[in-house]
Design a protein around this motif. Structure first.
Motif, mmCIF file in Angstrom:
data_model
loop_
_atom_site.group_PDB
_atom_site.id
_atom_site.type_symbol
_atom_site.label_atom_id
_atom_site.label_comp_id
_atom_site.label_asym_id
_atom_site.label_seq_id
_atom_site.Cartn_x
_atom_site.Cartn_y
_atom_site.Cartn_z
ATOM 1 N N ARG A 34 0.852 -1.198 0.000
ATOM 2 C CA ARG A 34 0.000 0.000 0.000
ATOM 3 C C ARG A 34 0.887 1.248 0.000
ATOM 4 N N THR A 35 1.185 1.695 -1.212
ATOM 5 C CA THR A 35 2.156 2.760 -1.405
ATOM 6 C C THR A 35 1.541 4.134 -1.199
ATOM 7 N N GLY A 36 2.312 5.035 -0.601
ATOM 8 C CA GLY A 36 1.906 6.424 -0.455
ATOM 9 C C GLY A 36 2.333 7.241 -1.666
ATOM 10 N N LEU A 37 2.498 8.545 -1.485
ATOM 11 C CA LEU A 37 2.931 9.442 -2.552
ATOM 12 C C LEU A 37 4.442 9.342 -2.682
ATOM 13 N N VAL A 38 4.897 8.741 -3.782
ATOM 14 C CA VAL A 38 6.325 8.489 -3.958
ATOM 15 C C VAL A 38 7.018 9.760 -4.448
ATOM 16 N N LEU A 39 8.010 10.208 -3.694
ATOM 17 C CA LEU A 39 8.782 11.392 -4.060
ATOM 18 C C LEU A 39 10.049 10.944 -4.782
ATOM 19 N N ALA A 40 10.228 11.415 -6.016
ATOM 20 C CA ALA A 40 11.382 11.030 -6.826
ATOM 21 C C ALA A 40 11.792 12.206 -7.692
ATOM 22 N N ASN A 41 13.023 12.178 -8.156
ATOM 23 C CA ASN A 41 13.514 13.271 -8.995
ATOM 24 C C ASN A 41 13.495 12.902 -10.468
ATOM 25 N N GLU A 42 12.845 11.783 -10.799
ATOM 26 C CA GLU A 42 12.826 11.340 -12.192
ATOM 27 C C GLU A 42 11.418 11.014 -12.670
ATOM 28 N N GLY A 43 10.444 11.694 -12.096
ATOM 29 C CA GLY A 43 9.064 11.470 -12.506
ATOM 30 C C GLY A 43 8.147 11.367 -11.301
ATOM 31 N N GLY A 44 6.872 11.120 -11.575
ATOM 32 C CA GLY A 44 5.915 10.921 -10.503
ATOM 33 C C GLY A 44 5.349 12.217 -9.946
ATOM 34 N N PHE A 45 4.776 12.091 -8.765
ATOM 35 C CA PHE A 45 4.004 13.149 -8.103
ATOM 36 C C PHE A 45 4.790 14.456 -7.942
ATOM 37 N N LEU A 46 6.026 14.350 -7.450
ATOM 38 C CA LEU A 46 6.811 15.552 -7.169
ATOM 39 C C LEU A 46 7.108 16.343 -8.445
ATOM 40 N N GLN A 47 7.407 15.632 -9.508
ATOM 41 C CA GLN A 47 7.757 16.324 -10.752
ATOM 42 C C GLN A 47 6.579 17.099 -11.336
ATOM 43 N N ARG A 48 5.361 16.647 -11.064
ATOM 44 C CA ARG A 48 4.181 17.383 -11.542
ATOM 45 C C ARG A 48 3.957 18.661 -10.725
#
Length: 300
Positions: free
Chosen positions: A162-176
């Motif tokens: 059960r994954t939360g909001l994944v913070l990454a520097n190569e895509g995903g939620f943070l990049q948006r």
């Protein structure tokens, strides 16, 4: 180990491939575009169009992460059907393939999300908590988990992630989020009080590897840092890391008009805790949001 992945070309899948290639595992990715897999996931990762292409080779573990992005566009009837098909229908196909195999893998780690709980409000949610509100996202995750759990009847250890909001520097939620915040027009969503269960991508990958190798791990695990924050705190921290103001709110009424039912996902949240991961002995590297964002954005 020989590991079969679905969703291997996604954000988490790519990082897993990089990690496990370095550990010497044999990796196979089930993909709609198998010829592109090696370019995306790394040389040495094999792409297949269907699990039957594996033949009689031994498969030690299956990682099931496939699923169309849930927050990319409004939940029209057509979009809901695609979200369902890319998760539940694909997992049903995976279970059917496992049923036919004489040699069964030891473990299936199957994707899910903290959205399983629905909008939890102020409740603290661990893996023993029931769903609070069954919106579309919750029903989707419930069906996804129930389908994956059918593998237990085949003698396969099943882990539900059960994954939360994944913070990454190569895509995903943070990049948006970065473009408006960099322009100084970022800020809280709605009243900003909703809880955000975040996780640094490095901890997400480490947790999956931990659960793969821990033979007594089974059932649901909240994959999120032990320190969820409210949306307004997230916005304030992101603005501080970027040295930008972060006071421009996105009104709830505008979000509901623009996104319809999908707005529930952004205006609600989960105060989720990774109780079972921590009880099993997993140690998070990033438990402070500012430290996590500093780490990621210094790489950006």
């Amino acid at each position: 180990m020989h590991i079969l992945l679905t969703g291997g070309t996604g954000l988490i899948g790519r990082r897993l491939c990089r990690q496990w290639l370095g550990q010497g595992h044999q990796l196979t990715v089930w993909s709609r575009k198998p010829d592109d897999v090696a370019k995306i996931c790394g040389a040495g990762v094999r792409g297949i169009a269907h699990p039957d292409d594996i033949g009689t080779e031994t498969v030690d573990a299956v990682i099931n992460l496939a699923g169309a992005p849930i927050a990319d566009r409004p939940w029209t009837r057509k979009r809901k059907a695609l979200l369902w098909d890319s998760r539940i229908t694909l997992t049903e196909q995976l279970i059917t393939w496992l049923e036919r195999r004489a040699q069964k893998p030891g473990v299936l780690i199957s994707g899910s999300a903290v959205g399983w709980y629905g909008d939890g409000g102020e409740r603290e949610l661990d893996e023993e908590s029931p769903p609070v509100n069954e919106d579309f996202s919750s029903r989707l995750c419930i069906a996804w988990e129930e389908t994956a759990m059918r593998a237990e009847a085949l003698g396969i250890r099943v882990v539900l992630l059960r994954t939360g909001l994944v913070l990454a520097n190569e895509g995903g939620f943070l990049q948006r989020l970065l473009p408006p915040f960099k322009l100084g027009v970022g800020g809280p969503i709605g009243n900003g009080r909703q809880w955000m269960p975040w996780v640094h991508i490095d901890d997400q990958i480490a947790a999956i590897d931990f659960l793969l190798n821990r033979e007594d791990a089974r059932g649901p695990y909240n994959a999120c840092a032990p320190s969820p924050v409210r949306n307004h705190e997230f916005a304030k921290t992101l603005g501080a890391v970027l040295h930008r103001p972060s006071f421009m709110p996105l009104p709830a009424v505008a979000l509901r008009l623009l996104m319809g039912e999908l707005s529930v996902l952004l205006l609600g949240g989960q105060r989720a805790r990774p109780s079972r991961l921590q009880a099993a002995g997993f140690t998070f590297r990033f438990t402070d949001l500012r430290a996590a964002l500093d780490n990621l954005l210094s790489r950006h």
